[in-house]
Design a protein around this motif. Structure first.
Motif, PDB file in Angstrom:
ATOM      1  N   UNK A  61       0.766  -1.267  -0.175  1.00 37.57           N
ATOM      2  CA  UNK A  61       0.136   0.044   0.044  1.00 37.57           C
ATOM      3  C   UNK A  61       0.895   1.267   0.059  1.00 37.57           C
ATOM      4  N   UNK A  62       2.188   1.074   0.384  1.00 41.88           N
ATOM      5  CA  UNK A  62       3.100   2.430   0.379  1.00 41.88           C
ATOM      6  C   UNK A  62       3.731   2.441  -0.973  1.00 41.88           C
ATOM      7  N   UNK A  63       3.707   1.345  -1.651  1.00 38.53           N
ATOM      8  CA  UNK A  63       4.363   1.532  -2.943  1.00 38.53           C
ATOM      9  C   UNK A  63       3.442   2.075  -4.093  1.00 38.53           C
ATOM     10  N   UNK A  64       2.260   1.577  -4.098  1.00 38.39           N
ATOM     11  CA  UNK A  64       1.222   2.017  -4.796  1.00 38.39           C
ATOM     12  C   UNK A  64       0.989   3.471  -5.162  1.00 38.39           C
ATOM     13  N   UNK A  65       1.038   4.233  -3.919  1.00 35.97           N
ATOM     14  CA  UNK A  65       0.906   5.833  -3.982  1.00 35.97           C
ATOM     15  C   UNK A  65       2.239   6.502  -4.710  1.00 35.97           C
ATOM     16  N   UNK A  66       3.288   5.909  -4.309  1.00 37.63           N
ATOM     17  CA  UNK A  66       4.616   6.494  -4.951  1.00 37.63           C
ATOM     18  C   UNK A  66       4.681   6.046  -6.503  1.00 37.63           C
ATOM     19  N   UNK A  67       4.119   4.896  -6.609  1.00 30.99           N
ATOM     20  CA  UNK A  67       4.241   4.323  -8.198  1.00 30.99           C
ATOM     21  C   UNK A  67       3.247   5.346  -8.928  1.00 30.99           C
ATOM     22  N   UNK A  68       2.163   5.692  -8.319  1.00 29.67           N
ATOM     23  CA  UNK A  68       1.039   6.617  -9.060  1.00 29.67           C
ATOM     24  C   UNK A  68       1.728   7.931  -9.092  1.00 29.67           C
ATOM     25  N   UNK A  69       1.974   8.475  -8.022  1.00 29.99           N
ATOM     26  CA  UNK A  69       2.524   9.869  -8.018  1.00 29.99           C
ATOM     27  C   UNK A  69       3.708  10.108  -8.938  1.00 29.99           C
ATOM     28  N   UNK A  70       4.669   9.040  -8.975  1.00 35.30           N
ATOM     29  CA  UNK A  70       5.905   9.007  -9.495  1.00 35.30           C
ATOM     30  C   UNK A  70       5.853   8.944 -10.992  1.00 35.30           C
ATOM     31  N   UNK A  71       4.772   8.472 -11.549  1.00 31.58           N
ATOM     32  CA  UNK A  71       4.817   8.051 -13.193  1.00 31.58           C
ATOM     33  C   UNK A  71       3.373   8.818 -13.775  1.00 31.58           C
ATOM     34  N   UNK A  72       2.660   9.446 -13.011  1.00 30.26           N
ATOM     35  CA  UNK A  72       1.442   9.900 -13.645  1.00 30.26           C
ATOM     36  C   UNK A  72       1.987  11.076 -14.587  1.00 30.26           C
ATOM     37  N   UNK A  73       2.583  11.933 -13.794  1.00 31.76           N
ATOM     38  CA  UNK A  73       3.323  13.189 -14.573  1.00 31.76           C
ATOM     39  C   UNK A  73       3.928  12.894 -15.540  1.00 31.76           C
ATOM     40  N   UNK A  74       4.781  11.824 -15.463  1.00 35.51           N
ATOM     41  CA  UNK A  74       5.452  11.221 -16.767  1.00 35.51           C
ATOM     42  C   UNK A  74       4.688  11.162 -17.979  1.00 35.51           C
ATOM     43  N   UNK A  75       3.598  10.338 -17.813  1.00 39.65           N
ATOM     44  CA  UNK A  75       2.494  10.064 -19.000  1.00 39.65           C
ATOM     45  C   UNK A  75       1.880  11.555 -19.271  1.00 39.65           C
ATOM     46  N   UNK A  76       1.317  12.298 -18.325  1.00 42.15           N
ATOM     47  CA  UNK A  76       0.514  13.319 -18.874  1.00 42.15           C
ATOM     48  C   UNK A  76       1.318  14.405 -19.598  1.00 42.15           C
ATOM     49  N   UNK A  77       2.614  14.571 -18.995  1.00 44.68           N
ATOM     50  CA  UNK A  77       3.416  15.640 -19.875  1.00 44.68           C
ATOM     51  C   UNK A  77       3.686  15.157 -21.383  1.00 44.68           C
ATOM     52  N   UNK A  78       3.790  13.892 -21.355  1.00 46.32           N
ATOM     53  CA  UNK A  78       4.072  13.395 -22.518  1.00 46.32           C
ATOM     54  C   UNK A  78       2.765  13.600 -23.760  1.00 46.32           C
ATOM     55  N   UNK A  79       1.716  13.319 -23.279  1.00 45.34           N
ATOM     56  CA  UNK A  79       0.575  13.507 -23.658  1.00 45.34           C
ATOM     57  C   UNK A  79       0.636  14.888 -24.213  1.00 45.34           C
ATOM     58  N   UNK A  80       0.734  15.829 -23.361  1.00 48.69           N
ATOM     59  CA  UNK A  80       0.738  17.134 -23.640  1.00 48.69           C
ATOM     60  C   UNK A  80       1.476  17.727 -24.694  1.00 48.69           C
ATOM     61  N   UNK A  81       2.631  17.105 -24.463  1.00 48.01           N
ATOM     62  CA  UNK A  81       3.975  17.392 -25.342  1.00 48.01           C
ATOM     63  C   UNK A  81       3.795  16.868 -26.782  1.00 48.01           C
ATOM     64  N   UNK A  82       3.052  15.829 -26.893  1.00 47.05           N
ATOM     65  CA  UNK A  82       2.656  14.878 -28.073  1.00 47.05           C
ATOM     66  C   UNK A  82       1.594  15.808 -28.935  1.00 47.05           C
ATOM     67  N   UNK A  83       0.903  16.632 -27.966  1.00 52.35           N
ATOM     68  CA  UNK A  83      -0.215  17.403 -28.980  1.00 52.35           C
ATOM     69  C   UNK A  83       0.204  18.825 -29.301  1.00 52.35           C
ATOM     70  N   UNK A  84       1.324  19.170 -28.969  1.00 49.02           N
ATOM     71  CA  UNK A  84       1.930  20.393 -29.104  1.00 49.02           C
ATOM     72  C   UNK A  84       3.198  20.334 -30.350  1.00 49.02           C
ATOM     73  N   UNK A  85       2.977  20.949 -31.434  1.00 43.60           N
ATOM     74  CA  UNK A  85       4.026  21.043 -32.396  1.00 43.60           C
ATOM     75  C   UNK A  85       5.167  21.764 -32.018  1.00 43.60           C
TER      76      UNK A  85
END
Length: 287
Positions: A206-230
């Motif tokens: 239960x301690x590893x799950x929040x760190x996994x979520x908080x550690x990798x969610x911004x990584x994916x979010x910013x790559x989606x944003x970066x992909x949509x911007x020329x």
């Protein structure tokens, strides 16, 4: 300038801390622990963190020397390998605890350390397959740094890479992990008067799950944003850099939770050798 200095300082702090902490975790789980299937799974997870943090200098190499495409590719592939292996291993750990909760007698006979070892090899092979296939694409999304690349950008393949990394390396594993944890907690409540061994490492999980979520969610979010911007604005590039640094910092926090395993296993061994408190259905096989 101050922002980038802060990121560099964080990386300089994360590198020695991550190497030392994960190295000690490898020693604890590999040499001092009883060889159980849980210990094998957590050992593989620690290996993933150790390899990832050990390759942190590669990111500085292609940041300060943009023309080194091999360093960018290698760093991206290692990041992708760590992302997939972390997600898959954490999912396997959750499912293992869920199986141990649902069928303790069967798990005692069949869920052995040797089986976990071979399953771990399969997870590594699967992670390597995904990272080698798509790991080199996300780093080449449109950015000011990509103008120095000596190869054309396939935008279609980049979109597929981002989608697959998010679904296979984050969303689906997270859903499986949450389902497994809810089942373990539900089973523990039903057997409140007879605590089961599968819930002992639950606080680690239960301690590893929040760190996994908080550690990798911004990584994916910013790559989606970066992909949509020329041509991504500087703010988006800063956010992407921070998301990458956050993944390295995440690898430094994981050993804190791994080290609690030593206390858990020592307590488990003491309970297992005490006939007044031990329950054979709660024992986990060791080899």
């Amino acid at each position: 300038m101050v922002y980038w200095t802060i990121l560099v300082v964080l990386c300089c702090m994360a590198f020695p801390t991550g190497v030392l902490c994960n190295g000690y975790v490898l020693f604890v789980t590999g040499c001092r622990m009883e060889r159980t299937s849980s210990a094998v799974w957590f050992l593989n997870r620690a290996v993933s963190d150790f390899i990832f943090i050990l390759c942190l200098p590669l990111r500085f190499i292609f940041i300060f020397i943009p023309d080194l495409d091999w360093a960018r590719r290698l760093s991206s592939t290692i990041t992708s390998l760590h992302m997939f292996s972390s997600a898959f291993l954490l999912t396997a750990i959750s499912i293992h605890r869920c199986v141990l909760t649902a069928w303790p007698e069967w798990a005692q006979k069949h869920r052995t350390a040797s089986l976990a070892f071979w399953e771990g090899l399969f997870v590594w092979a699967l992670s390597a397959g995904f990272s080698l296939r798509y790991g080199d694409l996300c780093e080449f999304l449109p950015s000011t740094a990509s103008t120095s690349m000596h190869f054309p950008l396939d935008e279609g393949r980049a979109k597929v890479a981002v989608a697959i990394q998010f679904l296979v390396g984050f969303l689906i594993p997270l859903a499986l992990i949450v389902i497994s944890i809810f089942y373990i907690i539900h089973a523990a409540r039903l057997r409140r008067n007879h605590p089961i061994q599968a819930t002992q490492p639950l606080k680690i999980l239960c301690s590893l799950i929040p760190t996994f979520f908080l550690g990798w969610l911004p990584y994916h979010v910013f790559y989606f944003l970066q992909l949509s911007a020329t041509h991504p604005p500087p703010l988006l590039e800063r956010g992407s850099a921070f998301a990458c640094v956050l993944t390295y910092v995440n690898s430094c926090f994981n050993p804190i939770f791994y080290l609690t395993m030593e206390e858990e296993f020592l307590r488990y061994q003491k309970c297992a050798h005490n006939p007044d408190t031990a329950d054979q259905s709660r024992l986990e096989p060791a080899e």
